[in-house]
Design an enzyme around this catalytic site. Structure first.
Site, PDB file in Angstrom:
ATOM      1  N   HIS A 310       0.791  -1.229   0.027  1.00  0.00           N
ATOM      2  CA  HIS A 310       0.149   0.129  -0.277  1.00  0.00           C
ATOM      3  C   HIS A 310       0.742   1.330   0.071  1.00  0.00           C
ATOM      4  O   HIS A 310       1.901   1.393   0.805  1.00  0.00           O
ATOM      5  CB  HIS A 310      -0.952   0.055   1.239  1.00  0.00           C
ATOM      6  CG  HIS A 310      -2.133   1.053   1.097  1.00  0.00           C
ATOM      7  ND1 HIS A 310      -2.028   2.259   1.510  1.00  0.00           N
ATOM      8  CD2 HIS A 310      -3.314   0.780   0.480  1.00  0.00           C
ATOM      9  CE1 HIS A 310      -3.172   2.988   1.172  1.00  0.00           C
ATOM     10  NE2 HIS A 310      -4.014   1.984   0.856  1.00  0.00           N
ATOM     11  N   ASP A 368      -7.977  -5.566   0.133  1.00  0.00           N
ATOM     12  CA  ASP A 368      -8.243  -6.256  -1.080  1.00  0.00           C
ATOM     13  C   ASP A 368      -7.905  -7.824  -0.955  1.00  0.00           C
ATOM     14  O   ASP A 368      -8.462  -8.697  -1.567  1.00  0.00           O
ATOM     15  CB  ASP A 368      -7.912  -5.850  -2.335  1.00  0.00           C
ATOM     16  CG  ASP A 368      -8.593  -4.445  -2.589  1.00  0.00           C
ATOM     17  OD1 ASP A 368      -9.774  -4.457  -2.336  1.00  0.00           O
ATOM     18  OD2 ASP A 368      -7.838  -3.700  -3.226  1.00  0.00           O
TER      19      ASP A 368
HETATM   20  N1  ACO Z   1       4.344  -7.603  -4.665  1.00  0.00           N
HETATM   21  C1  ACO Z   1       5.818  -7.610  -4.766  1.00  0.00           C
HETATM   22  N2  ACO Z   1       6.565  -6.622  -4.611  1.00  0.00           N
HETATM   23  C2  ACO Z   1       5.836  -5.276  -4.409  1.00  0.00           C
HETATM   24  C3  ACO Z   1       4.321  -5.465  -4.300  1.00  0.00           C
HETATM   25  C4  ACO Z   1       3.622  -6.442  -4.252  1.00  0.00           C
HETATM   26  N3  ACO Z   1       2.417  -6.841  -4.270  1.00  0.00           N
HETATM   27  N4  ACO Z   1       4.181  -4.118  -3.988  1.00  0.00           N
HETATM   28  C5  ACO Z   1       5.259  -3.410  -3.963  1.00  0.00           C
HETATM   29  N5  ACO Z   1       6.238  -4.067  -4.291  1.00  0.00           N
HETATM   30  C6  ACO Z   1       7.560  -3.834  -4.264  1.00  0.00           C
HETATM   31  C7  ACO Z   1       8.043  -2.764  -5.494  1.00  0.00           C
HETATM   32  O1  ACO Z   1       8.437  -3.672  -6.388  1.00  0.00           O
HETATM   33  C8  ACO Z   1       9.117  -2.060  -5.234  1.00  0.00           C
HETATM   34  O2  ACO Z   1      10.320  -2.689  -4.970  1.00  0.00           O
HETATM   35  P1  ACO Z   1      11.419  -1.689  -5.337  1.00  0.00           P
HETATM   36  O3  ACO Z   1      11.751  -0.784  -4.238  1.00  0.00           O
HETATM   37  O4  ACO Z   1      12.879  -2.680  -5.277  1.00  0.00           O
HETATM   38  O5  ACO Z   1      11.272  -1.332  -6.734  1.00  0.00           O
HETATM   39  C9  ACO Z   1       8.480  -1.638  -3.426  1.00  0.00           C
HETATM   40  O6  ACO Z   1       7.725  -2.762  -3.290  1.00  0.00           O
HETATM   41  C10 ACO Z   1       7.753  -0.433  -3.559  1.00  0.00           C
HETATM   42  O7  ACO Z   1       6.776  -0.648  -4.425  1.00  0.00           O
HETATM   43  P2  ACO Z   1       5.887   0.593  -5.220  1.00  0.00           P
HETATM   44  O8  ACO Z   1       5.151   0.164  -6.394  1.00  0.00           O
HETATM   45  O9  ACO Z   1       6.895   1.563  -5.539  1.00  0.00           O
HETATM   46  O10 ACO Z   1       4.831   1.063  -4.232  1.00  0.00           O
HETATM   47  P3  ACO Z   1       3.489   2.160  -4.433  1.00  0.00           P
HETATM   48  O11 ACO Z   1       3.266   3.014  -3.343  1.00  0.00           O
HETATM   49  O12 ACO Z   1       3.820   2.780  -5.689  1.00  0.00           O
HETATM   50  O13 ACO Z   1       2.630   0.946  -4.942  1.00  0.00           O
HETATM   51  C11 ACO Z   1       0.734  -0.441  -4.718  1.00  0.00           C
HETATM   52  C12 ACO Z   1       1.645   0.620  -4.052  1.00  0.00           C
HETATM   53  C13 ACO Z   1       0.190   0.088  -6.101  1.00  0.00           C
HETATM   54  C14 ACO Z   1      -0.761  -0.688  -3.759  1.00  0.00           C
HETATM   55  C15 ACO Z   1       1.550  -1.668  -4.817  1.00  0.00           C
HETATM   56  O14 ACO Z   1       1.947  -2.281  -3.619  1.00  0.00           O
HETATM   57  C16 ACO Z   1       0.911  -2.827  -5.577  1.00  0.00           C
HETATM   58  O15 ACO Z   1       0.881  -2.688  -6.720  1.00  0.00           O
HETATM   59  N6  ACO Z   1       0.223  -4.072  -4.964  1.00  0.00           N
HETATM   60  C17 ACO Z   1      -0.594  -4.970  -5.607  1.00  0.00           C
HETATM   61  C18 ACO Z   1      -1.925  -4.267  -5.994  1.00  0.00           C
HETATM   62  C19 ACO Z   1      -2.867  -4.050  -4.610  1.00  0.00           C
HETATM   63  O16 ACO Z   1      -2.874  -4.983  -4.150  1.00  0.00           O
HETATM   64  N7  ACO Z   1      -3.587  -2.989  -4.989  1.00  0.00           N
HETATM   65  C20 ACO Z   1      -4.481  -2.507  -3.897  1.00  0.00           C
HETATM   66  C21 ACO Z   1      -4.106  -1.250  -3.025  1.00  0.00           C
HETATM   67  S1  ACO Z   1      -5.262  -0.903  -1.892  1.00  0.00           S
HETATM   68  C22 ACO Z   1      -6.519  -0.202  -2.544  1.00  0.00           C
HETATM   69  O17 ACO Z   1      -6.415   0.385  -3.630  1.00  0.00           O
HETATM   70  C23 ACO Z   1      -7.782  -0.462  -2.111  1.00  0.00           C
END
Ligand code: ACO
Length: 433
Positions: A310, A368
């Site tokens: 998140h 979720d």
């Molecule tokens: N699985 C594996 N690795 C992950 C995940 C994941 N679900 N989420 C983040 N990471 C990693 C990224 O690869 C990144 O790694 P790095 O630093 O080596 O590049 C690091 O963690 C940070 O992730 P970002 O994508 O930069 O974080 P951001 O805050 O932009 O994204 C998000 C948040 C979009 C929710 C992301 O965690 C994700 O895509 N999760 C899966 C989708 C999801 O469950 N979304 C629902 C969110 S809650 C909602 O909207 C109700």
């Protein structure tokens, strides 16, 4: 609203220039540097893709402390609201700022209940969609089209019309979501019933058929209501910011909410509940989990654990905690004890929470991760998960939209850019290229 101004200042020095910037202090959360005059005084912009360090507005509605795993609606903790309140009361709280007294609750509840039917002509509009359309596609279209059906509540400068639009949307969204579902499965639309509470009415519109009565299980209605409450608002997330941005131009509220629904659909946002359940099903059995965890950690693999991570929560998502308890209750109630998907979910959560990669990146299950398991157990197909999120979030979007319209600092949203394209150059005739 308390005043955020302080006597504190931040001083920015660069290229021989000094710019003093006011510091604002919120009720909770870190201080905020007011950069509104930065361009005028320093001839520079700031660069912040994804708004990770930028507050786009002042707000009094919802607060998240991502480090503590805290979510407050108008100051009230989400677990208290999910455990002791109900969605209609939460809607009142989000829209008007305070919990209602008994008379206010009854009056609000009455108004919502009496606005649940949609214009009969909308039935024909629905019938223009393909049966196999994703219900979110139908919802974006139908909600956008509400401005073509309810002309008397589209003037954003009229407070009464704004209020009517808010009531209409909270009231009609379950009807629209249920119609999108019924249409996709080829069953007749079911009209709303005024003798039912909000969640029971939604379940009835989704699952009853003319051929036989549908028994609404109160515990399932309660779980449904809790899902609505948990998703009702979440400060300036992507879809809410979209609603505010669309509304900043003066667009009518139905158009703005349709924009919010479109944004919510993406798998990184509300679409994650569908994606999470599909992922759990793809993993299939507990023994496959290590393979998928390894893929999630592999930089060269685009696979992510859906329902994990998140932007703001870096400790735990308080909604996920309540949702997990609800999932156990609902499966128990329905007598589903050997659910393979739930087993995979629980084991995946356990493994991921012990894994260095997930610990280091502070990745925890979000709301979720468990909501899909409950919704599936209730009988909803995966394609309905995000529409249910959209109907729950509508009250948050509309509360935020109303707040924005009343904000004296509100301007049309218009970000600047860091241009890295070609410098000005002369046009070359096609024959000479
Ligand atoms: N699985 C594996 N690795 C992950 C995940 C994941 N679900 N989420 C983040 N990471 C990693 C990224 O690869 C990144 O790694 P790095 O630093 O080596 O590049 C690091 O963690 C940070 O992730 P970002 O994508 O930069 O974080 P951001 O805050 O932009 O994204 C998000 C948040 C979009 C929710 C992301 O965690 C994700 O895509 N999760 C899966 C989708 C999801 O469950 N979304 C629902 C969110 S809650 C909602 O909207 C109700």
């Amino acid at each position: 609203m308390r005043m955020a101004e302080t006597d504190k200042k931040a001083t920015l020095q660069f290229e021989g220039k000094t710019v003093e910037l006011p510091i604002m202090s919120p009720t909770a959360g870190p201080d905020v540097i007011d950069i509104r005059k930065l361009y005028a005084q320093g001839d520079v912009f700031t660069y912040d893709p994804g708004f990770t360090s930028t507050a786009s507005c002042e707000s009094t509605i919802t607060f998240i402390d991502g480090d503590k795993g805290e979510l407050l609606y108008r100051g009230y903790p989400i677990d208290q609201l999910a455990g002791q309140s109900n969605y209609i009361e939460v809607c009142y709280l989000l829209l008007y700022g305070e919990l209602p007294d008994k008379a206010q609750f009854e009056e609000f509840s009455y108004r919502i209940t009496r606005h649940t039917m949609v214009h009969e002509q909308m039935h024909n509009f629905f019938r223009g969609f393909r049966r196999d359309a994703h219900p979110m596609a139908t919802m974006v279209g139908v909600v956008g089209a509400m401005s073509a059906f309810y002309h008397d509540s589209t003037d954003v400068n009229d407070e009464w019309q704004r209020e009517v639009a808010a009531i209409r949307m909270v009231a009609k969204m379950p009807t629209i979501a249920a119609m999108a579902y019924k249409y996709s499965v080829g069953q007749p639309f079911v009209y709303p019933r005024n003798d039912l509470d909000y969640a029971s009415n939604f379940l009835n519109m989704c699952f009853s058929v003319p051929a036989e009565p549908y028994k609404i299980e109160p515990a399932l209605a309660r779980a449904m209501d809790r899902i609505f409450t948990l998703h009702a608002d979440h400060e300036q997330n992507a879809s809410t910011s979209t609603v505010r941005l669309a509304g900043s131009s003066g667009a009518n509220p139905f158009a703005c909410i349709a924009a919010g629904i479109a944004c919510l659909w993406g798998p990184a946002h509300g679409g994650a509940n569908q994606a999470a359940l599909e992922m759990l099903r793809t993993i299939g059995t507990v023994d496959k989990i290590p393979e998928y965890v390894a893929r999630a950690k592999d930089k060269n693999d685009p696979f992510r654990l859906m329902g994990f991570g998140h932007r703001v929560y870096k400790n735990f998502d308080p909604r996920a905690k309540v949702m997990k308890e609800s999932a156990d209750e609902v499966l128990d109630l329905l007598g589903i004890h050997n659910n393979e998907t739930l087993k995979v979910a629980k084991e995946l959560e356990r493994i991921a929470l012990e894994d260095e990669y997930f610990i280091e990146k502070k990745l925890y299950p979000n709301v979720d991760f468990y909501s899909g398991i409950i919704l599936e157990a209730m009988g909803f197909p995966t394609a309905m998960f995000t529409p249910i999120f959209a109907l729950s979030r509508t009250v948050g979007w509309i509360a935020q939209w109303k707040e924005m319209i009343g904000d004296k600092n509100q301007k049309i949203g218009r970000p600047r850019q860091l241009y890295v394209g070609e410098a000005a150059r002369d046009y070359v005739d096609i024959a000479k290229r």
